[in-house]
Design a protein around this motif. Structure first.
Motif, PDB file in Angstrom:
ATOM      1  N   GLU A 237       0.813  -1.209   0.000  1.00 61.72           N
ATOM      2  CA  GLU A 237       0.000   0.000   0.000  1.00 61.72           C
ATOM      3  C   GLU A 237       0.852   1.266   0.000  1.00 61.72           C
ATOM      4  N   VAL A 238       2.136   1.132   0.243  1.00 61.17           N
ATOM      5  CA  VAL A 238       2.991   2.311   0.383  1.00 61.17           C
ATOM      6  C   VAL A 238       3.515   2.730  -0.984  1.00 61.17           C
ATOM      7  N   LYS A 239       3.314   3.982  -1.318  1.00 62.60           N
ATOM      8  CA  LYS A 239       3.840   4.532  -2.571  1.00 62.60           C
ATOM      9  C   LYS A 239       4.704   5.726  -2.210  1.00 62.60           C
ATOM     10  N   GLY A 240       6.000   5.581  -2.379  1.00 59.11           N
ATOM     11  CA  GLY A 240       6.910   6.648  -1.975  1.00 59.11           C
ATOM     12  C   GLY A 240       7.460   7.397  -3.176  1.00 59.11           C
ATOM     13  N   SER A 241       7.890   8.619  -2.935  1.00 56.73           N
ATOM     14  CA  SER A 241       8.475   9.434  -3.992  1.00 56.73           C
ATOM     15  C   SER A 241       9.410  10.461  -3.381  1.00 56.73           C
ATOM     16  N   ARG A 242      10.520  10.692  -4.041  1.00 56.87           N
ATOM     17  CA  ARG A 242      11.460  11.715  -3.573  1.00 56.87           C
ATOM     18  C   ARG A 242      11.023  13.106  -4.020  1.00 56.87           C
ATOM     19  N   GLU A 243      10.088  13.153  -4.942  1.00 56.09           N
ATOM     20  CA  GLU A 243       9.585  14.434  -5.390  1.00 56.09           C
ATOM     21  C   GLU A 243       8.518  14.943  -4.430  1.00 56.09           C
ATOM     22  N   LYS A 244       8.284  16.253  -4.468  1.00 62.35           N
ATOM     23  CA  LYS A 244       7.254  16.824  -3.609  1.00 62.35           C
ATOM     24  C   LYS A 244       5.861  16.381  -4.046  1.00 62.35           C
ATOM     25  N   ILE A 246       3.712  13.714  -6.796  1.00 59.55           N
ATOM     26  CA  ILE A 246       3.850  12.507  -7.596  1.00 59.55           C
ATOM     27  C   ILE A 246       3.761  12.860  -9.081  1.00 59.55           C
ATOM     28  N   SER A 247       4.537  12.165  -9.889  1.00 60.15           N
ATOM     29  CA  SER A 247       4.561  12.444 -11.329  1.00 60.15           C
ATOM     30  C   SER A 247       3.278  11.947 -11.992  1.00 60.15           C
ATOM     31  N   ASP A 248       3.030  12.421 -13.216  1.00 62.93           N
ATOM     32  CA  ASP A 248       1.836  12.006 -13.953  1.00 62.93           C
ATOM     33  C   ASP A 248       1.846  10.506 -14.223  1.00 62.93           C
ATOM     34  N   LYS A 249       3.011   9.959 -14.514  1.00 62.22           N
ATOM     35  CA  LYS A 249       3.121   8.520 -14.793  1.00 62.22           C
ATOM     36  C   LYS A 249       2.788   7.703 -13.555  1.00 62.22           C
ATOM     37  N   LEU A 254      -1.068   4.659 -10.032  1.00 68.48           N
ATOM     38  CA  LEU A 254      -1.728   4.621  -8.736  1.00 68.48           C
ATOM     39  C   LEU A 254      -3.243   4.532  -8.872  1.00 68.48           C
ATOM     40  N   LEU A 255      -3.794   5.199  -9.886  1.00 64.50           N
ATOM     41  CA  LEU A 255      -5.243   5.254 -10.044  1.00 64.50           C
ATOM     42  C   LEU A 255      -5.786   4.203 -11.004  1.00 64.50           C
ATOM     43  N   ASP A 256      -4.911   3.440 -11.647  1.00 67.17           N
ATOM     44  CA  ASP A 256      -5.340   2.454 -12.634  1.00 67.17           C
ATOM     45  C   ASP A 256      -6.095   1.306 -11.966  1.00 67.17           C
ATOM     46  N   ARG A 257      -7.278   0.991 -12.470  1.00 63.14           N
ATOM     47  CA  ARG A 257      -8.102  -0.081 -11.906  1.00 63.14           C
ATOM     48  C   ARG A 257      -8.384  -1.181 -12.927  1.00 63.14           C
ATOM     49  N   SER A 258      -7.661  -1.187 -14.005  1.00 65.89           N
ATOM     50  CA  SER A 258      -7.933  -2.153 -15.071  1.00 65.89           C
ATOM     51  C   SER A 258      -7.751  -3.590 -14.585  1.00 65.89           C
ATOM     52  N   GLU A 259      -6.777  -3.823 -13.699  1.00 66.92           N
ATOM     53  CA  GLU A 259      -6.547  -5.180 -13.204  1.00 66.92           C
ATOM     54  C   GLU A 259      -7.728  -5.676 -12.383  1.00 66.92           C
ATOM     55  N   LEU A 260      -8.280  -4.793 -11.542  1.00 66.62           N
ATOM     56  CA  LEU A 260      -9.438  -5.176 -10.737  1.00 66.62           C
ATOM     57  C   LEU A 260     -10.654  -5.450 -11.619  1.00 66.62           C
ATOM     58  N   LEU A 261     -10.838  -4.626 -12.641  1.00 66.94           N
ATOM     59  CA  LEU A 261     -11.973  -4.829 -13.550  1.00 66.94           C
ATOM     60  C   LEU A 261     -11.828  -6.132 -14.325  1.00 66.94           C
ATOM     61  N   ASP A 262     -10.594  -6.462 -14.704  1.00 64.44           N
ATOM     62  CA  ASP A 262     -10.350  -7.728 -15.410  1.00 64.44           C
ATOM     63  C   ASP A 262     -10.664  -8.918 -14.506  1.00 64.44           C
ATOM     64  N   GLN A 263     -10.297  -8.813 -13.217  1.00 62.80           N
ATOM     65  CA  GLN A 263     -10.587  -9.894 -12.283  1.00 62.80           C
ATOM     66  C   GLN A 263     -12.086 -10.108 -12.132  1.00 62.80           C
ATOM     67  N   MET A 264     -12.841  -9.014 -12.140  1.00 62.04           N
ATOM     68  CA  MET A 264     -14.291  -9.143 -12.026  1.00 62.04           C
ATOM     69  C   MET A 264     -14.885  -9.795 -13.272  1.00 62.04           C
ATOM     70  N   GLU A 265     -14.348  -9.455 -14.439  1.00 59.06           N
ATOM     71  CA  GLU A 265     -14.866 -10.026 -15.681  1.00 59.06           C
ATOM     72  C   GLU A 265     -14.539 -11.516 -15.788  1.00 59.06           C
ATOM     73  N   LYS A 266     -13.358 -11.913 -15.294  1.00 50.92           N
ATOM     74  CA  LYS A 266     -12.960 -13.316 -15.375  1.00 50.92           C
ATOM     75  C   LYS A 266     -13.702 -14.177 -14.373  1.00 50.92           C
TER      76      LYS A 266
END
Length: 292
Positions: A237-244, A246-249, A254-266
């Motif tokens: 659950e920990v997402k660290g960054s040396r920047e003040k 978080i970058s766009d990438k 961090l916000l991508d939910r495609s894996e969870l949606l794929d699990q629901m479909e399968k």
């Protein structure tokens, strides 16, 4: 004779407080210690410094606009009601519509706020005190949980998350936990993880699920014991960054939910039973946590 500088009242109050609580306030937001006033109006100063003075707010300010743009609804949990006050000021600053629930509110106010959040698509955020009213709170309109600060007791955070994991939830729910690295925040999360390991040792595999007939285990074998002790539940659950900020990438990851949606479909499809409950059949336990 040299006159000694007299300490400020705020300095005296700070020394009299519990050091651990002061450290937690520093991690959450420095305004918890002393909220600055606007010299012109003598009112609390609500401007961009509210965001810039806190690392957690910098990350929150990057996540929330994108979550709103994607059509998500968010629950934000905090241990401190004063922190909820500051989060309210942030919502006013960013023009986010919100509801609130804490231990000081009446039953009628709670019911009204919950109803408004679940029915009004314009209300984007629900601010909640972690330990306020665990039973009877159904917030299935939300699909995102942000635990702004963690509790020493991991069960409190789990019960908080479950407020949107109720019957009727049809979307995958993502839980984000904010942790300030190398601070009291991290110590609290590590202590909570240790308590979770202890729970696994007490309630181990197949203990309360029947297991196979004729098979009983009074203790764990060495291999299972090592797996439990080496498990790192909270590290994912920990997402660290040396920047003040978080970058766009990284934000997209961090916000991508495609894996969870794929699990629901399968998994097995949702089947409607007489229009009352939606039952998810033939789903493994690991998928169930993501799908419900």
């Amino acid at each position: 004779m040299v006159e000694m500088n007299q300490p400020l009242d705020s300095e005296i109050n700070l020394k009299m407080q519990n050091i651990m609580m002061v450290l937690r306030k520093c991690c959450n937001h420095p305004y918890l210690i002393e909220y600055p006033l606007d010299p012109a109006t003598q009112q609390f100063k609500v401007d961009e410094d509210l965001v810039k003075n806190s690392g957690k707010f910098l990350l929150l300010d990057r996540m929330l606009p994108e979550l709103k743009k994607r059509g998500h609804k968010v629950l934000v949990f905090s241990q401190m009601t004063k922190m909820l006050d500051i989060l309210m000021d942030y919502c006013y600053l960013r023009d986010f519509q919100f509801s609130r629930l804490d231990g000081t509110m009446s039953y009628a106010e709670r019911e009204e706020n919950m109803h408004n959040f679940n029915t009004d698509p314009e209300i984007f955020i629900f601010l909640l005190s972690t330990r306020a009213g665990g039973l009877g709170i159904n917030l299935t309109a939300a699909d995102t949980v942000i635990i702004y600060d963690s509790d020493w007791n991991p069960q409190s955070d789990i019960q908080a998350q479950d407020r949107c994991h109720r019957i009727g939830q049809t979307k995958p729910v993502v839980v984000y936990r904010f942790v300030t690295a190398n601070t009291i925040d991290q110590k609290i999360v590590e202590r909570a993880a240790a308590k979770r390991k202890l729970e696994k040792l007490v309630i181990h595999k197949n203990q309360f699920k029947g297991g196979r007939s004729g098979v009983s285990k009074s203790c764990l074998d060495p291999k299972e014991l090592m797996e439990l002790l080496q498990s790192r539940d909270y590290d994912r659950e920990v997402k660290g960054s040396r920047e003040k900020v978080i970058s766009d990438k990284d934000l997209e990851l961090l916000l991508d939910r495609s894996e969870l949606l794929d699990q629901m479909e399968k998994s097995a499809p949702l089947k409607q039973k007489k229009g009352v409950f939606k039952v998810l059949e033939a789903v493994e336990e690991a998928s169930l946590e993501c799908a419900l």
